[in-house]
Motif scaffolding. Structure first.
Motif, PDB file in Angstrom:
ATOM      1  N   GLY A  60      40.411  47.006  35.552  1.00  0.00           N
ATOM      2  CA  GLY A  60      42.393  47.699  36.192  1.00  0.00           C
ATOM      3  C   GLY A  60      42.156  48.778  36.836  1.00  0.00           C
ATOM      4  N   PRO A  61      43.713  48.948  37.094  1.00  0.00           N
ATOM      5  CA  PRO A  61      44.913  47.450  36.182  1.00  0.00           C
ATOM      6  C   PRO A  61      44.616  47.258  37.595  1.00  0.00           C
ATOM      7  N   GLY A  62      45.403  45.229  37.216  1.00  0.00           N
ATOM      8  CA  GLY A  62      45.667  44.509  37.993  1.00  0.00           C
ATOM      9  C   GLY A  62      45.031  43.768  37.756  1.00  0.00           C
ATOM     10  N   THR A  88      32.796  49.681  37.829  1.00  0.00           N
ATOM     11  CA  THR A  88      34.347  49.949  37.674  1.00  0.00           C
ATOM     12  C   THR A  88      35.245  48.441  38.643  1.00  0.00           C
ATOM     13  N   VAL A  89      36.131  47.902  37.994  1.00  0.00           N
ATOM     14  CA  VAL A  89      36.553  46.633  38.795  1.00  0.00           C
ATOM     15  C   VAL A  89      38.727  47.280  38.790  1.00  0.00           C
ATOM     16  N   LEU A  90      38.994  47.180  40.640  1.00  0.00           N
ATOM     17  CA  LEU A  90      40.043  48.204  39.999  1.00  0.00           C
ATOM     18  C   LEU A  90      41.070  46.468  41.100  1.00  0.00           C
ATOM     19  N   TYR A  91      41.703  46.125  40.729  1.00  0.00           N
ATOM     20  CA  TYR A  91      42.913  45.422  41.315  1.00  0.00           C
ATOM     21  C   TYR A  91      42.329  44.063  42.664  1.00  0.00           C
ATOM     22  N   SER A  92      41.849  43.177  40.726  1.00  0.00           N
ATOM     23  CA  SER A  92      40.447  42.325  41.851  1.00  0.00           C
ATOM     24  C   SER A  92      40.740  40.789  40.622  1.00  0.00           C
ATOM     25  N   VAL A  93      40.174  40.199  41.749  1.00  0.00           N
ATOM     26  CA  VAL A  93      39.299  38.648  40.820  1.00  0.00           C
ATOM     27  C   VAL A  93      38.217  38.302  40.726  1.00  0.00           C
ATOM     28  N   ILE A  94      37.798  38.341  39.737  1.00  0.00           N
ATOM     29  CA  ILE A  94      36.644  38.199  39.713  1.00  0.00           C
ATOM     30  C   ILE A  94      36.332  36.839  39.009  1.00  0.00           C
ATOM     31  N   SER A  95      35.666  35.844  39.170  1.00  0.00           N
ATOM     32  CA  SER A  95      35.351  34.051  38.397  1.00  0.00           C
ATOM     33  C   SER A  95      33.804  33.903  38.468  1.00  0.00           C
TER      34      SER A  95
END
Length: 448
Positions: free
Chosen positions: A290-292, A305-312
């Protein structure tokens, strides 16, 4: 031996829904599924769900659970009437019966275990869960002597003014000696305001009956409308987040974060505001999320690090940076030390170690090797209008900006693809591939 009965026959009209009340989701699970799971700790020999309204939907929703039986209550004539439906199903059963409500989803397993242990230790005919509420309006009142032995239970609408001053309420959770209960059930009457068979009336025929006060009043909260459903979700989230913060996870603005209880987090994970982590997700140590972000059913390994992203439905290996505004879905496997940057979408692809896809690209149905560099605006054109086709790009290959790979196509190792190329044929190792129209300049040209 122990059997469990879950009351789940009601319609739940205040939910204003075509879905049976007990099937409404609370986080990642339905209300009734949470009730069933709360009693797994006591290892019941049988679990019976009493269904009525839209019972086939409830059966279908729970068919993935093992050893769950369904009992029909064709008419809803009260809680006592619901338990009467068990008589033919438990005619040869000897042991105790635990009764839970399918719309009370916050009961902790430890509370259920304490109730059963108290019941069996004291050899009670009945043990019921109770609570002392500041505002007991709407709840049946439980009257006890100094040893917590129950002398009377009176439903709220049947209480007189003096009885309503009692603040000990019935939580609707019981443990019965089945042999005693099945003899008492035929004696129930409908001599009450609702003209229903109240299960609470059996205390008039059973002895001893003991009350056990619950430590946390939120555990016994029932769900009757969507406002109460939202409150229950807040309670559930508070439990989950408190547990993880005590286990070494940092949350910046916990009120803006949601985490399913099925999620696993490593130590020194930091979760930034407006981040939502769901399903069977595992996040390794020292990750910053995050965020977001929205992450569902995915594995994210250490130091990522994951920033403002969608992972499924994806796996992200260690020491990787994702985002901002990336979307990984449908079985992506991303190697170590990768970089997936701004406005990149990856679908159903395998990406090797130290590969960078930094800007404005779509990678679908592709296999990329190690140390590949994908230039800005690179596209794998994987769909021909009927079928999806694969793209394979070998180790250390570099694609120029605005390259298009028309699948199926294989690009070898150590290949350089010129910017703006549309690649429609395979490219061998150690090659330069350029596929674009020749530039033509017309000097002195002016618009007519």
């Amino acid at each position: 031996m122990l059997a469990v009965a879950i009351l789940a026959a009601g319609k739940g009209t205040r939910m204003k829904s075509k879905l049976p009340k007990v099937l409404h989701p609370l986080g990642s699970k339905s209300l009734v599924e949470r009730a069933i799971e709360s009693c797994k700790i006591v290892k019941p020999h049988r679990t019976l769900v009493i269904i009525g309204y839209e019972g086939d939907k409830i059966e279908n929703a729970l068919n993935h659970l093992e050893n769950v039986e369904f009992v029909q209550q064709t008419e809803q004539l009260g809680t006592g009437h619901a338990i009467m439906q068990l008589l033919p199903h438990l005619k040869d059963f000897t042991g105790d019966l635990l009764v839970l409500n399918g719309d009370v989803p916050l009961l902790r397993p430890e509370t259920v275990e304490e109730l059963v242990n108290t019941h069996q230790k004291n050899k009670n005919a009945t043990t019921l869960l109770t609570a002392n509420l500041k505002n007991p309006q709407g709840y049946g009142r439980v009257f006890c002597d100094g040893n917590n032995l129950v002398t009377q239970i009176v439903e709220d609408r049947d209480c007189n003014s003096a009885q309503k001053q009692n603040h000990r309420i019935n939580a609707g959770v019981y443990c019965f000696n089945w042999q005693c209960l099945k003899e008492a059930l035929p004696q129930l009457t409908t001599n009450n305001d609702q003209q229903e068979y109240y299960l609470t009336e059996v205390v008039d025929f059973l002895n001893p009956v003991m009350a056990l006060d619950v430590h946390d009043h939120s555990e016994i909260s029932g769900i009757n409308d969507r406002c109460q459903l939202a409150v229950a979700y807040d309670v559930l989230q508070a439990r989950v987040k408190e547990g993880w913060m005590k286990a070494g996870v940092t949350m910046i603005d916990p009120d803006s974060i949601t985490i399913d209880e099925t999620v696993q987090l490593g130590i020194d994970v930091t979760i930034e505001p407006q981040t939502h982590i769901r399903g069977n997700t595992i996040i390794g140590a020292n990750c910053k999320i995050g965020p977001g972000c929205l992450i569902e059913n995915s594995i994210i390994e250490d130091n990522t690090t994951v920033l403002y992203s969608v992972i499924s439905d994806s796996k992200i290996s260690a020491n990787t940076r994702i985002g901002p505004y990336a979307h990984l879905r449908g079985g992506v496997e991303l190697g170590e030390n990768c970089r997936v940057g701004n406005f990149v979408e990856i679908k159903k692809s395998s990406i090797g170690n130290k590969t960078n896809i930094a800007h404005l690209s779509y990678i679908g149905d592709a296999t990329l090797g190690n140390q590949v560099n994908i230039g800005a605006g690179t596209i794998t054109a994987n769909y021909d209008g009927v079928k999806k086709h694969p793209t394979i790009i070998g180790d250390r290959t570099k694609t120029g900006s605005n390259s298009v790979f028309v699948a199926p196509v294989t690009i070898g190792e150590d290949v350089t693809v010129g910017a703006g190329s549309v690649i429609t044929h395979d490219v061998p190792n150690d090659s330069l591939a350029i596929a674009r129209g020749k530039q033509k300049n017309i000097e002195g040209w002016k618009k007519p």
